[in-house]
Design a protein around this motif. Structure first.
Motif, PDB file in Angstrom:
ATOM      1  N   GLN A   1      44.078  33.389  41.872  1.00 46.97           N
ATOM      2  CA  GLN A   1      43.607  32.857  40.595  1.00 46.97           C
ATOM      3  C   GLN A   1      43.859  31.358  40.488  1.00 46.97           C
ATOM      4  O   GLN A   1      43.029  30.621  39.919  1.00 46.97           O
ATOM      5  CB  GLN A   1      44.282  33.592  39.434  1.00 46.97           C
ATOM      6  CG  GLN A   1      43.841  35.037  39.282  1.00 46.97           C
ATOM      7  CD  GLN A   1      42.338  35.157  39.009  1.00 46.97           C
ATOM      8  OE1 GLN A   1      41.747  34.351  38.294  1.00 46.97           O
ATOM      9  NE2 GLN A   1      41.722  36.182  39.610  1.00 46.97           N
ATOM     10  N   ASN A   2      44.982  30.892  41.022  1.00 47.27           N
ATOM     11  CA  ASN A   2      45.268  29.456  41.013  1.00 47.27           C
ATOM     12  C   ASN A   2      44.229  28.684  41.815  1.00 47.27           C
ATOM     13  O   ASN A   2      43.758  27.616  41.390  1.00 47.27           O
ATOM     14  CB  ASN A   2      46.661  29.187  41.597  1.00 47.27           C
ATOM     15  CG  ASN A   2      47.781  29.657  40.694  1.00 47.27           C
ATOM     16  OD1 ASN A   2      47.586  29.897  39.500  1.00 47.27           O
ATOM     17  ND2 ASN A   2      48.973  29.812  41.252  1.00 47.27           N
ATOM     18  N   VAL A   3      43.873  29.223  42.966  1.00 47.47           N
ATOM     19  CA  VAL A   3      42.850  28.584  43.805  1.00 47.47           C
ATOM     20  C   VAL A   3      41.503  28.583  43.085  1.00 47.47           C
ATOM     21  O   VAL A   3      40.807  27.556  43.039  1.00 47.47           O
ATOM     22  CB  VAL A   3      42.736  29.296  45.168  1.00 47.47           C
ATOM     23  CG1 VAL A   3      41.550  28.759  45.962  1.00 47.47           C
ATOM     24  CG2 VAL A   3      44.020  29.127  45.976  1.00 47.47           C
ATOM     25  N   LEU A   4      41.130  29.706  42.517  1.00 45.90           N
ATOM     26  CA  LEU A   4      39.855  29.804  41.813  1.00 45.90           C
ATOM     27  C   LEU A   4      39.789  28.838  40.633  1.00 45.90           C
ATOM     28  O   LEU A   4      38.748  28.214  40.380  1.00 45.90           O
ATOM     29  CB  LEU A   4      39.631  31.235  41.328  1.00 45.90           C
ATOM     30  CG  LEU A   4      39.314  32.273  42.403  1.00 45.90           C
ATOM     31  CD1 LEU A   4      39.367  33.677  41.820  1.00 45.90           C
ATOM     32  CD2 LEU A   4      37.950  32.007  43.032  1.00 45.90           C
ATOM     33  N   ALA A   5      40.895  28.697  39.921  1.00 47.32           N
ATOM     34  CA  ALA A   5      40.912  27.810  38.752  1.00 47.32           C
ATOM     35  C   ALA A   5      40.641  26.368  39.155  1.00 47.32           C
ATOM     36  O   ALA A   5      39.885  25.650  38.485  1.00 47.32           O
ATOM     37  CB  ALA A   5      42.256  27.920  38.034  1.00 47.32           C
ATOM     38  N   VAL A   6      41.237  25.942  40.253  1.00 50.82           N
ATOM     39  CA  VAL A   6      41.020  24.570  40.715  1.00 50.82           C
ATOM     40  C   VAL A   6      39.589  24.418  41.234  1.00 50.82           C
ATOM     41  O   VAL A   6      38.932  23.404  40.976  1.00 50.82           O
ATOM     42  CB  VAL A   6      42.053  24.186  41.793  1.00 50.82           C
ATOM     43  CG1 VAL A   6      41.741  22.806  42.373  1.00 50.82           C
ATOM     44  CG2 VAL A   6      43.461  24.189  41.203  1.00 50.82           C
TER      45      VAL A   6
END
Length: 206
Positions: free
Chosen positions: A16-21
């Motif tokens: 989710q952190n990767v997707l958010a960025v």
């Protein structure tokens, strides 16, 4: 350093952190990120006189702790002079072997950053390779480590972070290397406050 083992919730948080960025990328950042490894592939072919395997290998081995501008300059100079310079003795010896015709896969640590960087440059369509440098790590874990050790020499820790990018890529319908390069641009340019710095210094190594 993050643990080398993570439960399902932690692994999902990394994704989710990767997707958010990734979703914060501007259209320009998206376009440049998608083209990054294709451009690097062209550079590898050009500086090596057409031997893209050697070019990609030398770029990869001279990438450690160097900005992209410095990395590119060292690789170009190595082929112009016929002798790599400007790096640690171990990496210079590896670069020399690659320039002498040794397969980079026999010289580079293929399970961690340098080997994956080589794979991404050699084949920008590689469906598995993903270069996890310090920025990619920090994006996934959601924390800026600064000068702290990230422990990415551990194959298990590297694989854990790489999984987050591969899973994000699957959900986005694109390549892991594209997710990494796009998010890298977002991360670096948000810190720099301008796209100019990243274009000049692009891609720092882990």
């Amino acid at each position: 350093m993050i643990p080398v083992k993570a439960d399902t919730a932690t692994r999902e948080q990394y994704v989710q952190n990767v997707l958010a960025v990734f979703h914060r990328a501007t259209p320009d950042q998206r376009a440049r990120g998608e083209a990054w490894y294709r451009t690097a592939h062209q550079l590898a072919e050009m500086i090596s006189g057409g031997d893209v395997v050697a070019g990609a290998g030398v770029i990869a081995v001279l990438s450690a702790n160097k900005s992209w501008a410095a990395n590119r300059s060292l690789a170009e100079r190595a082929f112009v002079t016929g002798e790599p310079s400007g790096h640690t003795g171990d990496n210079l010896r590896k670069a020399a072997k690659i320039m002498a015709g040794v397969d980079p896969a026999e010289v580079l640590p293929m399970d961690v950053k340098t080997g994956n960087f080589y794979r991404c440059i050699l084949d920008p369509t590689d469906p598995e390779a993903v270069c996890i440098d310090r920025h990619a790590h920090d994006i996934a874990v959601g924390e800026t480590y600064g000068n702290r050790d990230r422990g990415l020499s551990s194959k298990r820790r590297y694989a854990l972070i790489a999984h987050a990018y591969r899973e994000a890529a699957m959900r986005l319908g694109t390549l892991p290397s594209t997710v990494q390069s796009v998010t890298w641009l977002v991360q670096v340019e948000s810190v720099a406050g301008t796209g100019t710095r990243s274009r000049e210094h692009a891609r720092s190594a882990a």
